[in-house]
Design a protein around this motif. Structure first.
Motif, PDB file in Angstrom:
ATOM      1  N   ASP A 108     -17.599  -3.057  -9.954  1.00  0.00           N
ATOM      2  CA  ASP A 108     -16.791  -2.654 -11.092  1.00  0.00           C
ATOM      3  C   ASP A 108     -16.694  -3.813 -12.074  1.00  0.00           C
ATOM      4  O   ASP A 108     -16.527  -4.962 -11.664  1.00  0.00           O
ATOM      5  N   GLY A 109     -16.828  -3.508 -13.349  1.00  0.00           N
ATOM      6  CA  GLY A 109     -16.581  -4.542 -14.353  1.00  0.00           C
ATOM      7  C   GLY A 109     -17.731  -4.744 -15.317  1.00  0.00           C
ATOM      8  O   GLY A 109     -18.606  -3.897 -15.472  1.00  0.00           O
ATOM      9  N   ASN A 110     -17.693  -5.919 -15.936  1.00  0.00           N
ATOM     10  CA  ASN A 110     -18.626  -6.279 -16.994  1.00  0.00           C
ATOM     11  C   ASN A 110     -19.999  -6.636 -16.411  1.00  0.00           C
ATOM     12  O   ASN A 110     -20.105  -7.562 -15.607  1.00  0.00           O
ATOM     13  N   ASP A 112     -22.263  -8.199 -17.707  1.00  0.00           N
ATOM     14  CA  ASP A 112     -22.663  -9.553 -18.140  1.00  0.00           C
ATOM     15  C   ASP A 112     -21.566 -10.574 -17.830  1.00  0.00           C
ATOM     16  O   ASP A 112     -21.446 -11.598 -18.515  1.00  0.00           O
ATOM     17  N   ALA A 113     -20.770 -10.304 -16.815  1.00  0.00           N
ATOM     18  CA  ALA A 113     -19.609 -11.162 -16.537  1.00  0.00           C
ATOM     19  C   ALA A 113     -20.020 -12.590 -16.208  1.00  0.00           C
ATOM     20  O   ALA A 113     -21.058 -12.826 -15.590  1.00  0.00           O
ATOM     21  N   SER A 154     -11.594  -6.288 -17.069  1.00  0.00           N
ATOM     22  CA  SER A 154     -12.870  -5.701 -17.475  1.00  0.00           C
ATOM     23  C   SER A 154     -13.876  -6.757 -17.923  1.00  0.00           C
ATOM     24  O   SER A 154     -15.043  -6.446 -18.122  1.00  0.00           O
ATOM     25  N   SER A 155     -13.425  -8.002 -18.068  1.00  0.00           N
ATOM     26  CA  SER A 155     -14.375  -9.043 -18.489  1.00  0.00           C
ATOM     27  C   SER A 155     -15.048  -9.714 -17.289  1.00  0.00           C
ATOM     28  O   SER A 155     -15.965 -10.511 -17.468  1.00  0.00           O
ATOM     29  N   TYR A 157     -16.695  -9.239 -13.112  1.00  0.00           N
ATOM     30  CA  TYR A 157     -17.322  -8.234 -12.260  1.00  0.00           C
ATOM     31  C   TYR A 157     -16.801  -8.428 -10.834  1.00  0.00           C
ATOM     32  O   TYR A 157     -16.597  -9.567 -10.387  1.00  0.00           O
ATOM     33  N   VAL A 191     -26.058  -9.672 -12.880  1.00  0.00           N
ATOM     34  CA  VAL A 191     -24.880 -10.144 -13.641  1.00  0.00           C
ATOM     35  C   VAL A 191     -25.082 -11.590 -14.104  1.00  0.00           C
ATOM     36  O   VAL A 191     -24.669 -11.965 -15.184  1.00  0.00           O
ATOM     37  N   PHE A 268     -14.898 -15.096 -22.199  1.00  0.00           N
ATOM     38  CA  PHE A 268     -14.040 -14.065 -21.599  1.00  0.00           C
ATOM     39  C   PHE A 268     -13.186 -13.391 -22.654  1.00  0.00           C
ATOM     40  O   PHE A 268     -12.717 -14.054 -23.585  1.00  0.00           O
ATOM     41  N   GLU A 269     -12.971 -12.065 -22.454  1.00  0.00           N
ATOM     42  CA  GLU A 269     -12.037 -11.333 -23.318  1.00  0.00           C
ATOM     43  C   GLU A 269     -10.618 -11.621 -22.864  1.00  0.00           C
ATOM     44  O   GLU A 269     -10.359 -11.681 -21.665  1.00  0.00           O
TER      45      GLU A 269
END
Ligand code: SF4
Length: 270
Positions: A108-110, A112-113, A154-155, A157, A191, A268-269
């Protein structure tokens, strides 16, 4: 002896037994007398009594046989995507964990984290919802990421070493890890995080390929397939041992991971 006193003593002993069991499962081996908790600076590896051989990790209760996660040739190509890894995984039955799962919990997640969190395997809620770290431990992890680090969940993974729930939430066995590790390595290659955070003793032990004491290795930089790896306590353990000291240690580990990821160019967001 007074009956109520005997009942109180019985309850206290039961709580103490449960506490010791939880510390043991998490790999805590040294206790600080005055503070009542482990201290990383005082932690030492467990030793067998003089004259007795040290038991291998896979013979100790609660510790699965450790399969070194050696670099493996990627079947997903030189620059895999998460979609390609998921496609090859398919409706996987490569190990016995397929028998008891509700569904595969991939990740789950970004995609490109720059920060990648890895646990050992899905729990009950994760198995039901198909998303890693969504139960109480997941809520705490989300809070640590968002309120503690100040970045959006969400930023990053998040995934597990094995993608199917082990029965009774036991630690994945060596052959299960071996069957699934190519997909974990595929996820990491897709990732390409700046830093990996290993959550808990089982995940850290499985990634490092040796049985570790989490109090000894947490907060120290390790490496997995060329990526810096920071081990820390599992959020479920933090929930059970919700002390200021444990939370401070996890906070320090996560902060160090974020700083290192940023030093390596991570973004990071908020
Ligand atoms: S744990 Fe991994 S290897 Fe085992 S069945 Fe699930 S996806 Fe396949």
């Amino acid at each position: 002896m007074d009956r109520s006193l005997a009942a109180d003593l019985h309850d206290a002993l039961a709580s103490a037994r449960e506490l010791v069991r939880e510390w043991f499962e998490e790999g805590v081996e040294i206790f600080e007398r005055s503070a009542g908790g482990p201290k990383a600076s005082e932690a030492r590896p467990a030793r067998a009594p003089a004259g007795e051989p040290t038991r291998p990790a896979d013979e100790r209760p609660g510790v699965a046989a450790q399969a070194p996660l050696l670099p493996t040739p990627s079947p997903f190509g030189a620059a895999p995507t998460l979609e390609a890894v998921r496609e090859v995984l398919g409706d996987c039955t490569r190990c016995r964990l397929a028998e008891g799962r509700t569904q595969i919990v991939f990740g789950d997640g970004n995609p490109d984290a720059d920060l990648l969190f890895i646990g050992e395997g899905p729990g009950e809620q994760e198995d039901l919802q198909g998303v890693p770290f969504v139960g109480r431990a997941g809520e705490l992890l989300t809070s640590m990421i968002e309120r503690g680090l100040g970045i959006a969940r969400s930023s990053v993974y998040i995934c597990n070493i094995v993608k199917c729930r082990p029965p009774q939430n036991r630690t994945p066995l060596a052959d299960e890890v071996d069957a699934c590790r190519v997909f974990l390595d595929g996820q990491i290659d897709a990732v390409r995080p700046k830093v990996i955070v290993a959550l808990g003793k089982p995940a850290t032990s499985l990634l490092l390929g040796r049985d570790v004491s989490i109090t000894r290795v947490r907060g120290t930089w390790q490496e997995y397939r060329g990526t810096p790896l920071m081990p820390t306590f599992h959020p479920a353990f933090v929930l059970r041992q919700y002390t200021t000291e444990i939370r401070r240690l996890v906070w320090e580990d996560l902060k160090a991971a974020l700083v290192r990821a940023r030093e390596r160019g991570g973004r990071f967001e908020d």
